[in-house]
Scaffold this motif. Sequence first.
Motif, PDB file in Angstrom:
ATOM      1  N   LYS A  62       0.855  -1.191   0.000  1.00 12.43           N
ATOM      2  CA  LYS A  62       0.000   0.000   0.000  1.00 12.43           C
ATOM      3  C   LYS A  62       0.891   1.241   0.000  1.00 12.43           C
ATOM      4  N   LYS A  63       0.485   2.235  -0.793  1.00 15.74           N
ATOM      5  CA  LYS A  63       1.251   3.476  -0.823  1.00 15.74           C
ATOM      6  C   LYS A  63       0.701   4.426   0.226  1.00 15.74           C
ATOM      7  N   THR A  64       1.553   4.812   1.166  1.00 11.49           N
ATOM      8  CA  THR A  64       1.174   5.746   2.214  1.00 11.49           C
ATOM      9  C   THR A  64       1.853   7.089   1.949  1.00 11.49           C
ATOM     10  N   ASN A  65       1.599   8.047   2.814  1.00 12.76           N
ATOM     11  CA  ASN A  65       2.255   9.362   2.673  1.00 12.76           C
ATOM     12  C   ASN A  65       3.767   9.264   2.828  1.00 12.76           C
ATOM     13  N   ASP A  66       4.224   8.203   3.488  1.00 18.09           N
ATOM     14  CA  ASP A  66       5.655   8.030   3.725  1.00 18.09           C
ATOM     15  C   ASP A  66       6.300   7.021   2.778  1.00 18.09           C
ATOM     16  N   GLY A  67       5.527   6.539   1.806  1.00 20.30           N
ATOM     17  CA  GLY A  67       6.067   5.568   0.864  1.00 20.30           C
ATOM     18  C   GLY A  67       5.312   4.251   0.916  1.00 20.30           C
ATOM     19  N   TYR A  68       5.853   3.238   0.232  1.00 19.22           N
ATOM     20  CA  TYR A  68       5.194   1.934   0.189  1.00 19.22           C
ATOM     21  C   TYR A  68       5.432   1.144   1.469  1.00 19.22           C
ATOM     22  N   ARG A  69       4.369   0.392   1.838  1.00 19.27           N
ATOM     23  CA  ARG A  69       4.445  -0.451   3.025  1.00 19.27           C
ATOM     24  C   ARG A  69       3.787  -1.798   2.722  1.00 19.27           C
ATOM     25  N   ILE A  70       4.190  -2.833   3.480  1.00 19.49           N
ATOM     26  CA  ILE A  70       3.523  -4.137   3.404  1.00 19.49           C
ATOM     27  C   ILE A  70       2.222  -4.023   4.198  1.00 19.49           C
ATOM     28  N   SER A  71       1.095  -4.250   3.534  1.00 15.57           N
ATOM     29  CA  SER A  71      -0.193  -4.120   4.223  1.00 15.57           C
ATOM     30  C   SER A  71      -0.781  -5.468   4.624  1.00 15.57           C
ATOM     31  N   SER A  72      -0.299  -6.531   3.990  1.00 18.56           N
ATOM     32  CA  SER A  72      -0.767  -7.882   4.326  1.00 18.56           C
ATOM     33  C   SER A  72       0.307  -8.880   3.905  1.00 18.56           C
ATOM     34  N   ILE A  73       0.537  -9.904   4.721  1.00 19.69           N
ATOM     35  CA  ILE A  73       1.543 -10.912   4.402  1.00 19.69           C
ATOM     36  C   ILE A  73       1.181 -12.214   5.120  1.00 19.69           C
ATOM     37  N   ASP A  74       1.361 -13.348   4.431  1.00 21.12           N
ATOM     38  CA  ASP A  74       0.987 -14.626   5.050  1.00 21.12           C
ATOM     39  C   ASP A  74       2.205 -15.444   5.500  1.00 21.12           C
ATOM     40  N   TYR A  75       3.373 -14.837   5.434  1.00 17.53           N
ATOM     41  CA  TYR A  75       4.582 -15.539   5.897  1.00 17.53           C
ATOM     42  C   TYR A  75       4.622 -15.532   7.423  1.00 17.53           C
ATOM     43  N   CYS A  76       4.637 -16.718   8.008  1.00 12.87           N
ATOM     44  CA  CYS A  76       4.670 -16.822   9.475  1.00 12.87           C
ATOM     45  C   CYS A  76       5.474 -18.057   9.874  1.00 12.87           C
ATOM     46  N   PRO A  77       6.725 -17.855  10.269  1.00 15.94           N
ATOM     47  CA  PRO A  77       7.563 -18.993  10.683  1.00 15.94           C
ATOM     48  C   PRO A  77       6.941 -19.739  11.866  1.00 15.94           C
ATOM     49  N   THR A  78       7.303 -20.987  11.979  1.00 16.69           N
ATOM     50  CA  THR A  78       6.732 -21.832  13.028  1.00 16.69           C
ATOM     51  C   THR A  78       6.929 -21.235  14.421  1.00 16.69           C
ATOM     52  N   PHE A  79       8.108 -20.658  14.669  1.00 15.60           N
ATOM     53  CA  PHE A  79       8.412 -20.152  16.004  1.00 15.60           C
ATOM     54  C   PHE A  79       7.660 -18.859  16.351  1.00 15.60           C
ATOM     55  N   LEU A  80       6.890 -18.343  15.403  1.00 13.36           N
ATOM     56  CA  LEU A  80       6.064 -17.173  15.717  1.00 13.36           C
ATOM     57  C   LEU A  80       4.630 -17.555  16.058  1.00 13.36           C
ATOM     58  N   LYS A  81       4.316 -18.829  15.931  1.00 15.20           N
ATOM     59  CA  LYS A  81       2.953 -19.264  16.221  1.00 15.20           C
ATOM     60  C   LYS A  81       2.753 -19.330  17.731  1.00 15.20           C
ATOM     61  N   PRO A  82       1.703 -18.699  18.236  1.00 18.39           N
ATOM     62  CA  PRO A  82       1.483 -18.577  19.692  1.00 18.39           C
ATOM     63  C   PRO A  82       1.528 -19.899  20.448  1.00 18.39           C
ATOM     64  N   ALA A  83       1.120 -20.989  19.820  1.00 15.24           N
ATOM     65  CA  ALA A  83       1.071 -22.274  20.524  1.00 15.24           C
ATOM     66  C   ALA A  83       2.452 -22.708  21.014  1.00 15.24           C
ATOM     67  N   LEU A  84       3.519 -22.224  20.367  1.00 15.04           N
ATOM     68  CA  LEU A  84       4.874 -22.633  20.729  1.00 15.04           C
ATOM     69  C   LEU A  84       5.517 -21.746  21.778  1.00 15.04           C
ATOM     70  N   TRP A  85       5.250 -20.455  21.749  1.00 11.98           N
ATOM     71  CA  TRP A  85       5.975 -19.567  22.664  1.00 11.98           C
ATOM     72  C   TRP A  85       5.122 -18.950  23.765  1.00 11.98           C
ATOM     73  N   ASN A  86       3.794 -18.920  23.590  1.00 14.08           N
ATOM     74  CA  ASN A  86       2.928 -18.314  24.596  1.00 14.08           C
ATOM     75  C   ASN A  86       2.558 -19.380  25.637  1.00 14.08           C
ATOM     76  N   ILE A  87       3.535 -19.859  26.358  1.00 14.14           N
ATOM     77  CA  ILE A  87       3.358 -21.010  27.254  1.00 14.14           C
ATOM     78  C   ILE A  87       2.841 -20.570  28.626  1.00 14.14           C
ATOM     79  N   LYS A  88       1.876 -21.278  29.118  1.00  8.41           N
ATOM     80  CA  LYS A  88       1.338 -20.981  30.460  1.00  8.41           C
ATOM     81  C   LYS A  88       2.199 -21.664  31.511  1.00  8.41           C
TER      82      LYS A  88
END
Length: 248
Positions: free
Chosen positions: A222-248
């Motif tokens: 998306k083009k913003t006033n400050d330039g282009y930005r990523i507005s949506s992305i489906d890349y999500c490494p395994t270690f970013l998935k909450p089930a692995l790091w958000n441990i109770k």
Amino acid sequence: MLNYSKTILLALLVSGLLITATGCGSPTSDNGDSVSSNQQIQTEESKKEDSEKSDLDESAQAEQSNQNSEESSSEKSDTNEEISDISNKELTDLFSSALDEINDLAYDEPIFVVKNIFKGKDVQYKSVEVDNHPYLETTIDYNMLVDYYAITFTDKALEWILSTKFLNVDGKLYCSAVGGASGIHIENISIEKIQDNKYKATFSCYHFSEEECKTQSNFEIKKTNDGYRISSIDYCPTFLKPALWNIK
């Protein structure tokens, strides 16, 4: 003889009266015809004026319709130009930056990420729990982190990356105390345009084992006033998935 003269005189008088009566009637008839003729002329002129007005209204409507159509086409053209004027290098650099930010959060300890972002600042922190999850309360204002990630992301992508390992608690930045894994290296990024501002990227991931892993990611810009930005992305490494790091 006298009687004959009287008869002639009487006849003349009657004839004069008839002529007078006929003369008085004629102006009335002429005036009536004149009024009728004027009314007809006025009616024809009124019809002509109405016809001319109708033609002008139709012309004005057609002109307005053409103007609206041109404005709509112009707006659409401007939008396309905004998306199409990004160069391949700019697009690749933007996507590469997004991958770096995501991978840093996935493979490094969150507090190290925070310290690296705010180099030169004395980042203090202490261990806390939020809903039975381990976090580190820092002395950094949360909005400073938002401003940093807004250099690369916007809209849903910005909301997502901020939600992975960070919290805003009374304006202060809290980061997860859980994280850290093997490193990763990205090479050979190629990007294919799918539609308008939508793209598909293909790239090679190398983990500590040095084994190549071909990966794909769909993203939008998306083009913003400050330039282009990523507005949506489906890349999500395994270690970013909450089930692995958000441990109770």
